[in-house]
Enzyme design. Sequence first.
Site, short mmCIF file in Angstrom:
data_model
loop_
_atom_site.label_atom_id
_atom_site.label_comp_id
_atom_site.label_asym_id
_atom_site.label_seq_id
_atom_site.Cartn_x
_atom_site.Cartn_y
_atom_site.Cartn_z
N GLN A 68 -39.60 71.58 104.28
CA GLN A 68 -37.97 71.67 103.88
C GLN A 68 -37.55 71.43 105.42
OE1 GLN A 68 -37.23 74.39 100.01
NE2 GLN A 68 -35.44 72.86 100.53
N ASP B 30 -41.36 71.95 99.52
CA ASP B 30 -42.81 72.90 99.32
C ASP B 30 -41.89 73.94 98.47
OD1 ASP B 30 -40.52 74.60 100.90
OD2 ASP B 30 -42.41 74.81 102.62
#
Length: 463
Positions: free
Chosen positions: A70, A224
Amino acid sequence: MAPPVLGIDSSTQSTKALLVDAETGQVLEERRASHPDGTEVDPRAWLDAVDEAAGPLLERADALAVGGQQHGMVLLDGAGEVVRDALLWNDTRSADAATALIEEMGGAQASVEEIGSLMVASFTASKLRWVRDEEPENAQRAVSVLLPHDFVSLHLAEKGTAPFTDRGDASGTGYYSTREEAWKPELVEAALGKSLDLPRLPEAPNEVMARTVSGAAIAAGTGDNMGAALGLSLGPGDVSVSIGTSGVCAMVSDTRPGDASGTVTGFADATGRFLPMTTTINASRILEAGRALLGVSHEEMAELALASEPGARGVTLLPYFDGERTPNRPHARATLTGMSSSTTREDVARAYVEGLLCSLADGITSLEERTGTAARRITLIGGGARSRAVQQLAPAIFGREVTIAPDGEYVALGAARQAAWALAGTEEPPAWEISGSSVVTADATPQVLEAYRELKERTADWS
């Protein structure tokens, strides 16, 4: 056998690619390739890694999706070329920029109302502000900004595809509104001093966003943490507790959370729900620090801890070895207290394991309080979850049963599940059963968490 789908995890350290049966979730083949170290990385290295890891599997897949780390900032110029190395989530040079953006937005509460979370250095918007202030020439060259998973997805799509992303990863940028379910371009302009092109968002979480050259469907992909929740098949009220380098407690929720303290981040998930999270800087490194201090292996560390008793005979560890994010004590250090001349190595080992689990228990409690939802199921994942002591003591400290998930690449598995969902076009993702999980129970030991919280309160102004 159902058609294979490909799930890709482009993480900080490496790319993992799983070829998966779309109907059952069975992993057919797995490949991986490493990434360069550092908090500032040429994002083209991720493309080389995905070619190496996923390339040989692409022609066998009917659909694919990418889960990725991220927050990372990938700036592109008008020709689609990389402007500068990507700043990753763990690059903290943008801390002052985050503070400035919060003030400009009208304070912490305004930040949460606007984007769902309190702005922090990890968020992409903070990194854009840093570029504006420190690299104005790069700010001027930039025409668009992508997240890491967007950049990898675009690489796998046929030429001419417009960039795309999903609401889950977008919710960690600092310029996406989880309330309006839309980009806030004015926040990009406020951060960088100019507007940027943003990737398109799907109208539905299972939308086919693009095709590969060979015609395979490409789903939106996600961040993720959202990918891991999808891979674990978490539903509303389910909590995953990941014990890796950092500790992450994430709950799937039907309600949009809001926490102006910044303890809980109000991210969206990959299914249309939300994924509020708490994050600790210290997690498996706590176990490593205890092992190193006692001069034992990880297995011996677990044996020592289990040979002591709940509460470690009065020894309590506040495990903020390298500062902490939850609670927000960036300059803190660990505190070990309650030792006497009769304290044993077993007690010290027990205090380290209990300190780790108490820290995570606080994260779970924060999620429950901010969402108004009691945790329905708690699943442990990550390297630290392999410890026998962690597994046996977690239900005692959490005060409820705990599911231990088998080892697996859950981000990549979640991406594969999203790909199968896009391929099927069904209302809900396919139901994949994770085999090999175990459920652990124990008598609750609330006194351990009480002692930990008392120490946390007592040391609040130490740093």
